[in-house]
Design an enzyme around this catalytic site. Structure first.
Site, mmCIF file in Angstrom:
data_model
loop_
_atom_site.group_PDB
_atom_site.id
_atom_site.type_symbol
_atom_site.label_atom_id
_atom_site.label_comp_id
_atom_site.label_asym_id
_atom_site.label_seq_id
_atom_site.Cartn_x
_atom_site.Cartn_y
_atom_site.Cartn_z
ATOM 1 N N HIS A 90 15.434 46.406 56.269
ATOM 2 C CA HIS A 90 14.901 45.256 55.498
ATOM 3 C C HIS A 90 14.176 45.606 54.391
ATOM 4 C CE1 HIS A 90 16.228 41.744 57.731
ATOM 5 N NE2 HIS A 90 15.722 42.222 59.035
ATOM 6 N N GLN A 92 10.858 38.975 55.597
ATOM 7 C CA GLN A 92 11.411 38.115 56.450
ATOM 8 C C GLN A 92 10.382 36.775 56.142
ATOM 9 O OE1 GLN A 92 12.814 40.793 59.682
ATOM 10 N NE2 GLN A 92 14.328 39.026 59.893
ATOM 11 N N CYS A 150 19.082 39.097 64.175
ATOM 12 C CA CYS A 150 18.127 39.239 63.304
ATOM 13 C C CYS A 150 17.358 37.809 63.088
ATOM 14 C CB CYS A 150 18.609 39.706 61.702
ATOM 15 S SG CYS A 150 17.606 39.676 60.610
ATOM 16 N N LEU A 151 16.183 37.873 62.951
ATOM 17 C CA LEU A 151 15.646 36.230 62.901
ATOM 18 C C LEU A 151 16.101 35.577 61.608
ATOM 19 C CD1 LEU A 151 11.908 37.032 64.449
ATOM 20 C CD2 LEU A 151 14.027 36.048 65.730
ATOM 21 N N GLY A 204 11.676 42.358 66.361
ATOM 22 C CA GLY A 204 10.840 42.771 65.216
ATOM 23 C C GLY A 204 10.852 42.024 64.115
ATOM 24 N N HIS A 244 16.634 48.613 62.103
ATOM 25 C CA HIS A 244 16.795 47.706 61.610
ATOM 26 C C HIS A 244 15.708 46.963 60.573
ATOM 27 C CE1 HIS A 244 18.411 43.439 62.281
ATOM 28 N NE2 HIS A 244 17.247 43.212 61.803
ATOM 29 N N GLU A 245 14.768 47.432 61.038
ATOM 30 C CA GLU A 245 13.387 47.028 60.141
ATOM 31 C C GLU A 245 13.231 47.703 58.852
ATOM 32 O OE1 GLU A 245 12.505 44.186 60.970
ATOM 33 O OE2 GLU A 245 13.193 44.038 63.132
HETATM 34 NI NI NI Z 1 16.102 41.605 60.861
#
Ligand code: NI
Length: 155
Positions: free
Chosen positions: A131, A51, A85-86, A46, A127-128
């Site tokens: 963010h 991000q 997480c990216l 995701g 998670h998203e």
């Molecule tokens: Ni993330």
């Protein structure tokens, strides 16, 4: 479509709250396409717009699904899950997430959709959405579970 530059650990933007989206226009569609391409390039599950440096309430999840102005209405249960997480490419840890999530979002055609998600999808939505509220998983990990792993090669 284009790959966007990712924002990483330590970047102050990751702590900022994203703004509601009022108009679904061509610019937003391009952002969504780019986010999907960027997520796939880095093998993510995701990605939130913040991000890639855009403080708008839009997320993409592998599927791919794009969720505009997502809201979590209800959660159920708890699961201990591995998470990454990216924006934290080397860091993995265990976190507690709900096993089931009822969420609502606007899709890219402007339709408001209600979804009941389980397991990995429930985890990804939580998670998203975190963010979008300026929260990152690393601040809610189960103590002592953090591991540093070299990222896998890009596709
Ligand atoms: Ni993330």
């Amino acid at each position: 479509m284009a790959i966007r530059n990712l924002r990483y650990k330590g970047d102050e933007i990751l702590k900022k709250k994203s703004r509601e989206i009022e108009t679904i226009d061509e610019k937003l569609q391009t952002l969504i396409d780019d986010m999907i391409e960027t997520m796939h390039k880095y093998n993510g599950v995701g990605l939130a717009a913040v991000q890639v440096g855009i403080l708008k309430r839009v997320i993409v999840i592998d599927g791919p699904i794009a969720m505009i102005n997502p809201v979590i209405l209800k959660t159920k249960g708890k699961q201990e899950v591995d998470e990454g997480c990216l924006s934290f490419p080397n860091e993995f840890a265990k976190v507690i997430r709900p096993t089931e999530v009822t969420a609502e979002y606007t899709d890219r055609d402007g339709k408001r959709i209600k979804v009941k998600a389980k397991e990995l999808l429930a985890q990804a939505i939580c998670h998203e959405v975190d963010h979008l509220n300026g929260e990152v998983f690393i601040d809610k990990i189960i103590p002592g579970t953090l591991e540093y792993i070299e990222p896998t090669d890009e596709k």
